[in-house]
Design a protein around this motif. Sequence first.
Motif, short mmCIF file in Angstrom:
data_model
loop_
_atom_site.label_atom_id
_atom_site.label_comp_id
_atom_site.label_asym_id
_atom_site.label_seq_id
_atom_site.Cartn_x
_atom_site.Cartn_y
_atom_site.Cartn_z
N GLY A 14 0.80 -1.23 0.00
CA GLY A 14 0.00 0.00 0.00
C GLY A 14 0.83 1.28 0.00
O GLY A 14 0.30 2.35 0.31
N LYS A 15 2.08 1.20 -0.39
CA LYS A 15 2.92 2.42 -0.45
C LYS A 15 2.33 3.44 -1.41
O LYS A 15 2.13 4.61 -1.06
CB LYS A 15 4.36 2.07 -0.92
CG LYS A 15 5.18 1.26 0.06
CD LYS A 15 6.58 0.99 -0.47
CE LYS A 15 6.62 0.00 -1.62
NZ LYS A 15 6.18 -1.38 -1.27
N THR A 16 2.09 3.00 -2.64
CA THR A 16 1.64 3.93 -3.67
C THR A 16 0.23 4.45 -3.37
O THR A 16 -0.04 5.65 -3.49
CB THR A 16 1.69 3.24 -5.05
OG1 THR A 16 3.04 2.82 -5.28
CG2 THR A 16 1.26 4.19 -6.15
N THR A 17 -0.65 3.56 -2.94
CA THR A 17 -2.01 3.97 -2.60
C THR A 17 -1.97 5.02 -1.49
O THR A 17 -2.70 6.02 -1.52
CB THR A 17 -2.83 2.73 -2.14
OG1 THR A 17 -2.75 1.75 -3.18
CG2 THR A 17 -4.26 3.08 -1.87
N GLY A 42 6.11 3.17 -12.06
CA GLY A 42 5.32 4.36 -12.40
C GLY A 42 3.87 4.31 -11.93
O GLY A 42 3.00 4.98 -12.50
N ASN A 43 3.59 3.55 -10.88
CA ASN A 43 2.19 3.40 -10.45
C ASN A 43 1.58 4.69 -9.93
O ASN A 43 0.39 4.96 -10.15
CB ASN A 43 2.08 2.33 -9.35
CG ASN A 43 2.39 0.94 -9.87
OD1 ASN A 43 2.36 0.70 -11.07
ND2 ASN A 43 2.71 0.02 -8.98
N ALA A 44 2.36 5.50 -9.25
CA ALA A 44 1.81 6.77 -8.74
C ALA A 44 1.47 7.69 -9.91
O ALA A 44 0.46 8.40 -9.89
CB ALA A 44 2.80 7.44 -7.79
N ILE A 122 7.72 10.91 -1.23
CA ILE A 122 8.50 10.10 -2.15
C ILE A 122 7.94 8.68 -2.12
O ILE A 122 7.97 8.01 -1.08
CB ILE A 122 9.99 10.06 -1.76
CG1 ILE A 122 10.53 11.49 -1.57
CG2 ILE A 122 10.81 9.30 -2.81
CD1 ILE A 122 11.87 11.54 -0.82
N ASP A 123 7.38 8.23 -3.24
CA ASP A 123 6.84 6.87 -3.33
C ASP A 123 7.98 5.93 -3.73
O ASP A 123 8.41 5.90 -4.87
CB ASP A 123 5.70 6.83 -4.36
CG ASP A 123 5.05 5.46 -4.44
OD1 ASP A 123 5.09 4.71 -3.45
OD2 ASP A 123 4.50 5.13 -5.52
N CYS A 124 8.48 5.18 -2.75
CA CYS A 124 9.68 4.34 -2.96
C CYS A 124 9.34 3.01 -3.63
O CYS A 124 8.23 2.51 -3.51
CB CYS A 124 10.34 4.06 -1.62
SG CYS A 124 11.06 5.53 -0.86
#
Length: 255
Positions: A14-17, A42-44, A122-124
């Motif tokens: 759930g990082k990007t979400t 590139g999900n974000a 920052i979305d790692c």
Amino acid sequence: MRTIAVANQKGGVGKTTTAVNLATALAAVGQRVVLIDFDAQGNASTGLGIGRDKRTPSSYEILHEPALAASAAQETMIPGLRIIPATDALAGAEVELVGELNPTGRLKAAIQKLPPTDYVFIDCPPSLSLLTLNALVAADGVLIPLQTEFYAMEGLSQLLKTVEQVRARQNPRLDIEGVVLTMHDKRNRLSDLVASDVRAALGTRVFETMIPRNVRLSEAPSHGVPALVYDVRCPGSEAYMALAREMMTTAAKAA
Ligand code: ATP
Ligand code: MG
């Protein structure tokens, strides 16, 4: 300005979400937010509707040329939220940066070139790679999403050890922003058990707000919009708004 790395080397927690919806929730209450997509997947970028042909300059270019950061931060459909998108090229950055001067300080240099901003997220990527190290060196806080399932804590000690090392060697400001429990299912006993175990082990570093398992959160990216735009009243959107409020009050208390 507060820079927050959303990190966990475990994939799909759930990082990007969290990065997309928390950034959206903060922008919605008037904060100036920049989200850096720092994962070659590139999900974000997809989740915010940035087409593949509109992703340069990207987070890859700013590593090589920090001064590009300001122009790379492009507007999104959310007023106040800008994004530095990611492309496949980022996958090559690992190899290229080794051997360059200050390979872990590149993202920090780029963030310093941004115009006045309240929050940088920052979305790692799901690894403890050179990219994640760049994020930790640049950050004031690490936000760790943990999925409430049996193996939730697996890998956490390694992540905390890495944070400790970065703090000791490169970034004394680095703090644990908090752990956020994701995909919580209140009808599932195991999910509840894991949540209380994590709280017992980590105490106040775990946010009160839990993100429920909510299909709206997983549907929204396929429409290229944050859940808060897709369905502002769904339980997932409400939880991310609550998390944004909790984060802002925690920060205010600490100040
Ligand atoms: P990766 O490690 O691959 O970058 P991640 O940690 O960024 O993954 P996400 O992409 O945010 O994780 O989530 C993984 C999957 O779970 C996605 O399909 C997402 O839509 C879904 N998901 C995330 N949070 C929830 C939730 N609270 N309820 C339901 N589905 C969710
Ligand atoms: Mg992700």
